[in-house]
Scaffold this motif. Structure first.
Motif, mmCIF file in Angstrom:
data_model
loop_
_atom_site.group_PDB
_atom_site.id
_atom_site.type_symbol
_atom_site.label_atom_id
_atom_site.label_comp_id
_atom_site.label_asym_id
_atom_site.label_seq_id
_atom_site.Cartn_x
_atom_site.Cartn_y
_atom_site.Cartn_z
ATOM 1 N N GLU A 20 4.021 -8.332 -12.002
ATOM 2 C CA GLU A 20 4.485 -9.040 -13.236
ATOM 3 C C GLU A 20 4.890 -10.661 -12.775
ATOM 4 O O GLU A 20 5.015 -11.223 -13.914
ATOM 5 C CB GLU A 20 6.532 -8.514 -13.171
ATOM 6 C CG GLU A 20 6.034 -7.244 -13.308
ATOM 7 C CD GLU A 20 5.208 -6.986 -14.883
ATOM 8 O OE1 GLU A 20 5.590 -8.279 -16.207
ATOM 9 O OE2 GLU A 20 4.512 -5.410 -15.081
ATOM 10 N N ASP A 21 4.824 -10.512 -11.451
ATOM 11 C CA ASP A 21 5.073 -12.527 -11.358
ATOM 12 C C ASP A 21 3.687 -12.942 -10.166
ATOM 13 O O ASP A 21 4.251 -13.257 -8.279
ATOM 14 C CB ASP A 21 6.766 -12.467 -10.432
ATOM 15 C CG ASP A 21 6.745 -13.722 -10.030
ATOM 16 O OD1 ASP A 21 5.850 -14.659 -10.334
ATOM 17 O OD2 ASP A 21 8.068 -14.204 -9.669
ATOM 18 N N LEU A 22 2.720 -13.410 -10.579
ATOM 19 C CA LEU A 22 1.796 -13.723 -10.530
ATOM 20 C C LEU A 22 1.901 -14.733 -9.040
ATOM 21 O O LEU A 22 1.963 -14.930 -7.736
ATOM 22 C CB LEU A 22 0.480 -13.887 -10.941
ATOM 23 C CG LEU A 22 -0.763 -14.308 -9.921
ATOM 24 C CD1 LEU A 22 -1.038 -13.650 -9.690
ATOM 25 C CD2 LEU A 22 -1.702 -14.617 -11.099
ATOM 26 N N LYS A 61 -7.717 -8.887 -18.005
ATOM 27 C CA LYS A 61 -8.238 -7.696 -19.129
ATOM 28 C C LYS A 61 -8.610 -6.701 -17.896
ATOM 29 O O LYS A 61 -8.297 -5.498 -18.270
ATOM 30 C CB LYS A 61 -9.894 -8.942 -18.882
ATOM 31 C CG LYS A 61 -10.711 -8.906 -20.030
ATOM 32 C CD LYS A 61 -11.562 -9.285 -20.612
ATOM 33 C CE LYS A 61 -12.559 -8.832 -21.476
ATOM 34 N NZ LYS A 61 -13.042 -9.637 -22.303
ATOM 35 N N ALA A 62 -8.329 -7.139 -16.745
ATOM 36 C CA ALA A 62 -9.106 -6.398 -15.690
ATOM 37 C C ALA A 62 -7.586 -5.225 -15.560
ATOM 38 O O ALA A 62 -7.857 -3.644 -15.429
ATOM 39 C CB ALA A 62 -8.630 -6.474 -14.278
ATOM 40 N N ALA A 63 -6.570 -5.735 -15.404
ATOM 41 C CA ALA A 63 -5.229 -4.567 -15.671
ATOM 42 C C ALA A 63 -4.789 -3.994 -16.527
ATOM 43 O O ALA A 63 -4.670 -2.612 -16.270
ATOM 44 C CB ALA A 63 -3.864 -5.931 -14.953
ATOM 45 N N GLN A 64 -5.656 -4.228 -17.687
ATOM 46 C CA GLN A 64 -5.065 -2.773 -19.089
ATOM 47 C C GLN A 64 -3.662 -3.405 -19.014
ATOM 48 O O GLN A 64 -3.260 -2.379 -19.686
ATOM 49 C CB GLN A 64 -6.000 -1.723 -18.777
ATOM 50 C CG GLN A 64 -7.608 -2.164 -18.893
ATOM 51 C CD GLN A 64 -8.003 -0.683 -18.729
ATOM 52 O OE1 GLN A 64 -7.296 0.193 -18.131
ATOM 53 N NE2 GLN A 64 -9.492 -0.849 -18.356
ATOM 54 N N GLY A 65 -2.955 -4.552 -19.052
ATOM 55 C CA GLY A 65 -1.858 -4.357 -19.493
ATOM 56 C C GLY A 65 -0.422 -3.269 -18.377
ATOM 57 O O GLY A 65 0.827 -3.445 -18.632
ATOM 58 N N THR A 66 -0.869 -2.502 -17.517
ATOM 59 C CA THR A 66 0.223 -1.975 -16.604
ATOM 60 C C THR A 66 0.368 -2.800 -15.104
ATOM 61 O O THR A 66 -1.234 -3.224 -14.753
ATOM 62 C CB THR A 66 -0.382 -0.427 -16.702
ATOM 63 O OG1 THR A 66 -0.791 -0.182 -17.645
ATOM 64 C CG2 THR A 66 0.381 0.353 -16.686
ATOM 65 N N ALA A 67 1.487 -2.604 -14.836
ATOM 66 C CA ALA A 67 1.227 -3.184 -13.331
ATOM 67 C C ALA A 67 1.304 -2.220 -12.620
ATOM 68 O O ALA A 67 1.206 -0.663 -12.994
ATOM 69 C CB ALA A 67 2.598 -3.667 -12.878
ATOM 70 N N THR A 68 0.490 -2.247 -11.255
ATOM 71 C CA THR A 68 0.130 -0.879 -10.725
ATOM 72 C C THR A 68 1.438 -0.703 -9.868
ATOM 73 O O THR A 68 2.984 -1.004 -9.928
ATOM 74 C CB THR A 68 -0.693 -1.412 -9.390
ATOM 75 O OG1 THR A 68 0.043 -3.184 -8.879
ATOM 76 C CG2 THR A 68 -2.258 -1.846 -10.162
ATOM 77 N N GLY A 69 1.748 0.556 -9.667
ATOM 78 C CA GLY A 69 2.202 1.152 -8.685
ATOM 79 C C GLY A 69 2.610 0.448 -6.905
ATOM 80 O O GLY A 69 1.782 -0.012 -7.057
#
Length: 142
Positions: A20-22, A61-69
């Motif tokens: 979320e916070d790059l 684009k690679a994340a597809q809108g979802t943060a990883t766990g």
């Protein structure tokens, strides 16, 4: 131009973390990777990478809108002092302590420190102690 090497035959090809916070993660990873003498590979407005670690925004684009766990990643260090420097640099750069530098019971000589990155991932630096080396591998006696 950024150049990335392809390493065939590795168990893990690459790891991607979508956060979320790059900017906060970039500060953290630049600090700990510098302490471990691992160069940053490249940065852009929505990602950065080093070796086989790729960190992006959730909008990438690679994340597809979802943060990883929450994940656990362990970086190899060349010495105990490097583990100590990793921990100190990570705390200064916004990481949270998740295990101060010290010996662990995993095998004799296992010296590690753990930090939570700004996205909550458990990031470790580990020095396995002196060992006999042969052709890119290390023998550890348990």
């Amino acid at each position: 131009m950024e150049v990335q090497q392809l390493h065939r035959g590795r168990l893990i090809d690459h790891v991607q973390l979508a956060v979320e916070d790059l900017p906060a993660c970039l500060r953290f990873y630049q600090a700990v990777l510098d302490a471990l003498e691992i160069p940053m590979g490249g940065t852009a407005s929505d990602y950065f990478w080093a070796d086989e670690l790729f960190v992006s925004t959730t909008e990438s684009k690679a994340a597809q809108g979802t943060a990883t766990g929450r994940h656990h990643l362990a970086f190899q260090a060349k010495s105990r002092q490097m583990v100590d420097a990793f921990h100190k640099a990570g705390l200064v750069a916004g990481g949270r302590d998740n295990g101060a530098p010290g010996e662990r019971p995993y095998h004799p000589g296992y010296y590690a420190a753990f930090l939570l990155d700004p996205a909550g991932n458990n990031i470790e630096a580990v020095y396995h102690g002196p060992a006999r080396r042969s052709a890119g591998s290390v023998e550890i006696t348990f």
